[in-house]
Design a protein around this motif. Structure first.
Motif, PDB file in Angstrom:
ATOM      1  N   UNK A  17       0.863  -1.170   0.000  1.00  0.00           N
ATOM      2  CA  UNK A  17       0.000   0.000   0.000  1.00  0.00           C
ATOM      3  C   UNK A  17       0.899   1.218   0.000  1.00  0.00           C
ATOM      4  N   UNK A  18       0.736   2.086  -0.981  1.00  0.00           N
ATOM      5  CA  UNK A  18       1.645   3.216  -1.146  1.00  0.00           C
ATOM      6  C   UNK A  18       1.359   4.384  -0.219  1.00  0.00           C
ATOM      7  N   UNK A  19       0.251   4.346   0.479  1.00  0.00           N
ATOM      8  CA  UNK A  19      -0.124   5.488   1.290  1.00  0.00           C
ATOM      9  C   UNK A  19      -0.813   6.529   0.417  1.00  0.00           C
ATOM     10  N   UNK A  20      -1.098   7.690   1.000  1.00  0.00           N
ATOM     11  CA  UNK A  20      -1.726   8.784   0.254  1.00  0.00           C
ATOM     12  C   UNK A  20      -0.944  10.058   0.515  1.00  0.00           C
ATOM     13  N   UNK A  21      -0.437  10.631  -0.584  1.00  0.00           N
ATOM     14  CA  UNK A  21       0.337  11.879  -0.509  1.00  0.00           C
ATOM     15  C   UNK A  21       1.261  11.813   0.695  1.00  0.00           C
ATOM     16  N   UNK A  22       1.239  12.844   1.533  1.00  0.00           N
ATOM     17  CA  UNK A  22       2.071  12.793   2.734  1.00  0.00           C
ATOM     18  C   UNK A  22       1.206  12.655   3.987  1.00  0.00           C
ATOM     19  N   UNK A  23      -0.029  12.162   3.803  1.00  0.00           N
ATOM     20  CA  UNK A  23      -0.954  12.073   4.931  1.00  0.00           C
ATOM     21  C   UNK A  23      -1.137  10.656   5.474  1.00  0.00           C
ATOM     22  N   UNK A  25       0.824   6.871   5.674  1.00  0.00           N
ATOM     23  CA  UNK A  25       2.095   6.188   5.446  1.00  0.00           C
ATOM     24  C   UNK A  25       1.899   4.880   4.682  1.00  0.00           C
ATOM     25  N   UNK A  26       2.941   4.455   3.961  1.00  0.00           N
ATOM     26  CA  UNK A  26       2.861   3.200   3.212  1.00  0.00           C
ATOM     27  C   UNK A  26       2.939   1.988   4.129  1.00  0.00           C
ATOM     28  N   UNK A  27       2.532   0.826   3.562  1.00  0.00           N
ATOM     29  CA  UNK A  27       2.609  -0.443   4.288  1.00  0.00           C
ATOM     30  C   UNK A  27       3.072  -1.525   3.315  1.00  0.00           C
ATOM     31  N   UNK A  28       3.889  -2.415   3.821  1.00  0.00           N
ATOM     32  CA  UNK A  28       4.265  -3.612   3.067  1.00  0.00           C
ATOM     33  C   UNK A  28       4.053  -4.801   3.991  1.00  0.00           C
TER      34      UNK A  28
END
Length: 144
Positions: A17-23, A25-28
């Motif tokens: 999951x890449x996250x959204x903009x800078x709001x 955070x991503x997840x792997x």
């Protein structure tokens, strides 16, 4: 981590999951457990790389590189990845500003067909390995 089916024996489950903009955070998630998330392995802006042993599925390294500023450390890690390893990579928030041609060339040699097209604040997910002939089927890039 929410996968709906099991993988064949010679495969490893990965969810990115890449996250959204800078709001957000991503997840792997790898093999049923998060290896990158909020408060886990420095999730944040740039390129996040997970290095995995091909045979055992053991995670050998997890690093985030703030490629908004510099990609020299990313290049150094990529040069250390052996043919018995593969990488899981994700771009979050902004990854391309200082992504060097050398980093792009190495990722292309790992099978990336989109890294050279990465734009400002684009999100990117990728699974590849050194000296992959052709392009990885496990890659996507999206404009945000």
């Amino acid at each position: 981590c929410g996968l709906s089916s099991n993988c064949p024996k010679d495969h490893f489950p990965v969810r990115m999951y890449t996250g959204k903009k800078n709001t957000e955070l991503p997840k792997i998630c790898f093999k049923g457990r998060y290896v990158v998330a909020q408060d886990l392995n420095d999730a944040g802006r740039g390129v996040i790389v997970v290095v995995v042993n091909i045979e055992s599925g053991a995670i050998l390294n997890v690093k985030r590189f703030d490629t908004y500023e510099n990609s020299a450390k990313l290049v150094n890690l990529l040069k250390l990845v052996s043919s018995s390893e593969f990488i899981i990579a994700i771009a979050h928030d902004e990854a391309q500003t200082a992504l060097s041609d050398e980093a792009k060339n190495i990722l292309t040699s790992f099978g990336s067909s989109f890294i050279s097209k990465l734009g400002f604040r684009d999100v990117w997910v990728f699974v590849g390995k050194p000296n992959l002939s052709g392009f990885s089927p496990y890659e996507d890039v999206r404009n945000c």
